[in-house]
Design a protein around this motif. Structure first.
Motif, PDB file in Angstrom:
ATOM      1  N   VAL A   1       0.844  -1.208   0.000  1.00  0.00           N
ATOM      2  CA  VAL A   1       0.000   0.000   0.000  1.00  0.00           C
ATOM      3  C   VAL A   1       0.873   1.250   0.000  1.00  0.00           C
ATOM      4  CG1 VAL A   1      -1.704   1.311   1.329  1.00  0.00           C
ATOM      5  CG2 VAL A   1      -1.970  -1.164   1.063  1.00  0.00           C
ATOM      6  N   ARG A   2       1.952   1.234   0.780  1.00  0.00           N
ATOM      7  CA  ARG A   2       2.866   2.382   0.776  1.00  0.00           C
ATOM      8  C   ARG A   2       3.429   2.620  -0.624  1.00  0.00           C
ATOM      9  NH1 ARG A   2       6.702   2.063   6.202  1.00  0.00           N
ATOM     10  NH2 ARG A   2       5.224   3.058   7.653  1.00  0.00           N
ATOM     11  N   HIS A   3       3.734   1.513  -1.314  1.00  0.00           N
ATOM     12  CA  HIS A   3       4.276   1.652  -2.664  1.00  0.00           C
ATOM     13  C   HIS A   3       3.242   2.273  -3.611  1.00  0.00           C
ATOM     14  CE1 HIS A   3       6.540   0.687  -6.268  1.00  0.00           C
ATOM     15  NE2 HIS A   3       5.449   0.113  -6.780  1.00  0.00           N
ATOM     16  N   LEU A   4       1.978   1.842  -3.476  1.00  0.00           N
ATOM     17  CA  LEU A   4       0.923   2.403  -4.321  1.00  0.00           C
ATOM     18  C   LEU A   4       0.677   3.873  -4.000  1.00  0.00           C
ATOM     19  CD1 LEU A   4      -1.641  -0.553  -4.409  1.00  0.00           C
ATOM     20  CD2 LEU A   4      -0.029   0.146  -6.197  1.00  0.00           C
ATOM     21  N   LEU A   5       0.786   4.222  -2.724  1.00  0.00           N
ATOM     22  CA  LEU A   5       0.569   5.611  -2.334  1.00  0.00           C
ATOM     23  C   LEU A   5       1.640   6.521  -2.933  1.00  0.00           C
ATOM     24  CD1 LEU A   5      -0.524   5.209   1.415  1.00  0.00           C
ATOM     25  CD2 LEU A   5      -1.966   5.826  -0.533  1.00  0.00           C
ATOM     26  N   ARG A   6       2.827   6.006  -3.168  1.00  0.00           N
ATOM     27  CA  ARG A   6       3.890   6.815  -3.767  1.00  0.00           C
ATOM     28  C   ARG A   6       3.550   7.197  -5.216  1.00  0.00           C
ATOM     29  NH1 ARG A   6       7.941   9.110  -0.689  1.00  0.00           N
ATOM     30  NH2 ARG A   6       8.548   7.670   0.970  1.00  0.00           N
ATOM     31  N   GLU A   7       2.568   6.451  -5.794  1.00  0.00           N
ATOM     32  CA  GLU A   7       2.220   6.700  -7.191  1.00  0.00           C
ATOM     33  C   GLU A   7       1.048   7.677  -7.348  1.00  0.00           C
ATOM     34  OE1 GLU A   7       1.450   2.900  -8.852  1.00  0.00           O
ATOM     35  OE2 GLU A   7       3.544   2.193  -8.704  1.00  0.00           O
ATOM     36  N   VAL A   8       0.459   8.096  -6.240  1.00  0.00           N
ATOM     37  CA  VAL A   8      -0.643   9.076  -6.309  1.00  0.00           C
ATOM     38  C   VAL A   8      -0.173  10.394  -5.683  1.00  0.00           C
ATOM     39  CG1 VAL A   8      -2.425   7.300  -6.271  1.00  0.00           C
ATOM     40  CG2 VAL A   8      -1.626   8.279  -4.125  1.00  0.00           C
ATOM     41  N   ARG A   9      -0.845  11.482  -6.091  1.00  0.00           N
ATOM     42  CA  ARG A   9      -0.401  12.785  -5.617  1.00  0.00           C
ATOM     43  C   ARG A   9      -1.351  13.405  -4.600  1.00  0.00           C
ATOM     44  NH1 ARG A   9       0.671  12.619 -11.039  1.00  0.00           N
ATOM     45  NH2 ARG A   9      -1.319  13.616 -11.527  1.00  0.00           N
ATOM     46  N   SER A  10      -2.650  12.883  -4.548  1.00  0.00           N
ATOM     47  CA  SER A  10      -3.609  13.519  -3.647  1.00  0.00           C
ATOM     48  C   SER A  10      -4.611  12.490  -3.157  1.00  0.00           C
ATOM     49  CB  SER A  10      -4.336  14.665  -4.355  1.00  0.00           C
ATOM     50  OG  SER A  10      -5.124  14.128  -5.421  1.00  0.00           O
ATOM     51  N   GLU A  11      -5.332  12.858  -2.120  1.00  0.00           N
ATOM     52  CA  GLU A  11      -6.361  11.988  -1.563  1.00  0.00           C
ATOM     53  C   GLU A  11      -7.496  11.811  -2.566  1.00  0.00           C
ATOM     54  OE1 GLU A  11      -7.464  13.899   2.038  1.00  0.00           O
ATOM     55  OE2 GLU A  11      -5.592  13.373   3.092  1.00  0.00           O
TER      56      GLU A  11
END
Length: 485
Positions: free
Chosen positions: A54-64
């Motif tokens: 999940v942390r890795h996927l979050l690095r690929e998005v810029r906003s909530e």
């Protein structure tokens, strides 16, 4: 208390079944425990892996907002993981991604910083609705390259694992029971086959009757474990055959020896009563009958003594005696008989002896009576007493020897000389003077004292030796001498 089956085959089959059940149950318990530990370890590894993913996927998005627009990429990572709960929410607690099929209440968990690398030691315990202790973890994850972070909560409901282990244990239980039943069945068949030689031995032993005492068990074909038993049974059969043979001969001898005096009594009485007699003739008849009665009484007394000795019912009063003093008294008693037969009695030596006084006198009296009857006129019957080593060599006892000259006893007769009702003279021409029990009584008396009696007859000299031990060892009932033909 439950009783064991009487069948040895059934007992062995049950033992095989129980042993197999115990082994299978132990293996099943180990496998169940090992599987539970492996599943738990896998779940914990997956929890840590989900946080990292999940942390890795979050690095690929810029906003909530981008997370809300594409929740499937986060939800897809939880697919195929039964009992997994995944929640991504803002720092204020607003949910962004929620995968919670059973609507479990999220527990308050300590949140790991975004810079902390999670591992199994950081997992926390929580309890879902089913009450099964489960594991979970909460950590922060950064959005893209910004400093903004969201909270990641990953939980695993362990209820599925408990149900899986329970089902696995049920299957192991049935496998254990079936395995034990199969082992018991195979054990029964194997035990029945293995005990076949024992059944053959039982059949052979059952075929032994009084007319087939010569039957013996086949030791050579018996298994090694049963050879000792077969040999012991053969020895027992040999002893039984010998005892039965001697008992048969003893009964025949007993009938013969009782028949003679009884026939004499009947014949003399019938002849006397055939016609009127004078008083003197009746008195002579009574005197003759009295001799026969006395002979019968001696025979009965001797037989009762032997019977009591055979069943260990003879109480010994063992004490230290002066053997020379006892022998002098018995020599004095036989002095008149010896003089009448023109035989000299000589007593030499001196030694103490541990013995029952009455039985000692009886044994020596029987030997002296036997020696005086066989010693020729003008000869000397010697009685010697001395200290001598015991037959076992464990100490020094007392030896009493009674020797007389005369015809030697044939070598083939010596092994039977102490038999009951045995006489070396087949014609029994001297049966009126002897009951045939004197030497048997001597042998029994010595056995009662834990000693022995031996005979040697060579070069016209017959020597009987009584060997008394230093400390008498009472003879048990099982060791009492049997009737010897």
């Amino acid at each position: 208390m439950m009783r064991l089956p009487s069948s040895l085959t059934t007992r062995l089959a049950l033992a095989y079944g129980l042993a197999t059940a115990a082994i299978l149950a132990s293996v099943a318990a180990y496998l169940s425990s090992a599987l539970s530990a492996q599943l738990e370890g896998r779940d914990e590894s997956e929890l840590v892996g989900e946080v990292l993913l999940v942390r890795h996927l979050l690095r690929e998005v810029r906003s909530e907002a981008e997370i809300r627009a594409d929740t499937h990429r986060f939800a897809d990572i939880a697919m195929g993981h039964e009992g997994l709960i995944l929640v991504v929410r803002t720092r204020q607690g607003e949910p962004l991604v929620t995968l919670n099929p059973r609507n479990e209440t999220l527990p308050p968990l300590r949140v790991l910083p975004a810079t902390t690398q999670p591992d199994k030691a950081m997992l926390q315990t929580w309890r879902p609705k089913n009450g099964v202790p489960s594991r979970g973890i909460a950590a922060l994850g950064q959005l893209g390259d910004s400093d903004k972070a969201v909270e990641i909560v990953v939980l695993r409901d362990a209820g599925y694992r408990v149900a899986l282990i329970r089902e696995y244990r049920h299957q192991l239980l049935w496998a254990t029971l079936c395995g034990a039943a199969v082992a018991a069945g195979l054990g029964f068949a194997l035990a029945r086959r293995a005990l076949r030689p024992l059944r053959r031995m039982a059949a052979d032993a059952a075929a032994v009757t009084t007319s087939r005492l010569a039957t013996r068990l086949d030791v050579g074909s018996a298994p090694a474990e049963l050879r000792e038993l077969a040999a012991a049974l053969n020895d027992m059969l040999a002893r039984l055959q010998d005892s039965f043979s001697r008992l048969s001969e003893f009964s025949a001898d007993l009938a013969h020896d009782f028949r003679t005096p009884i026939s004499n009594l009947i014949g003399q009485t019938q002849v006397t009563l055939a016609q009127s007699r004078k008083t003197a003739e009746y008195e002579a008849l009574l005197e003759s009958n009295l001799e026969e009665y006395e002979r019968l009484a001696r025979m009965i007394e001797n037989m009762l003594f032997l019977a009591r000795a055979d069943h260990a019912q003879v109480a010994l009063d063992v004490r230290t005696l002066d053997a020379r003093e006892e022998l002098d008294k018995m020599a004095e008693y036989f002095e008149a008989v010896a003089a009448d037969r023109e035989v000299v009695l000589s007593v030499t030596g001196s030694a103490p002896v541990q013995a029952d006084q009455t039985l000692l006198r009886r044994a020596v009296t029987n030997l002296l009576d036997n020696a005086l009857r066989h010693a020729p006129a003008g000869s000397t019957v010697r009685v010697d007493v001395a200290r001598a080593p015991t037959a076992t060599g464990t100490g020094t006892g007392t030896s009493i020897r009674v020797s007389n000259p005369g015809p030697a006893i044939p070598p083939e007769t010596l092994p039977h000389i102490f038999g009951r009702f045995y006489r070396a003279d087949p014609s029994r021409r001297n049966s009126a003077a002897s009951t045939g029990l004197g030497l048997a009584i001597v042998d029994t008396i010595m056995r009662l004292h834990g000693g022995s009696v031996t005979v040697r007859s060579v070069d016209g000299l017959t020597v009987f030796t009584l060997q008394f031990p230093a400390e008498p060892v009472p003879m048990p009932a099982a060791a009492a001498p049997a009737a010897v033909a």
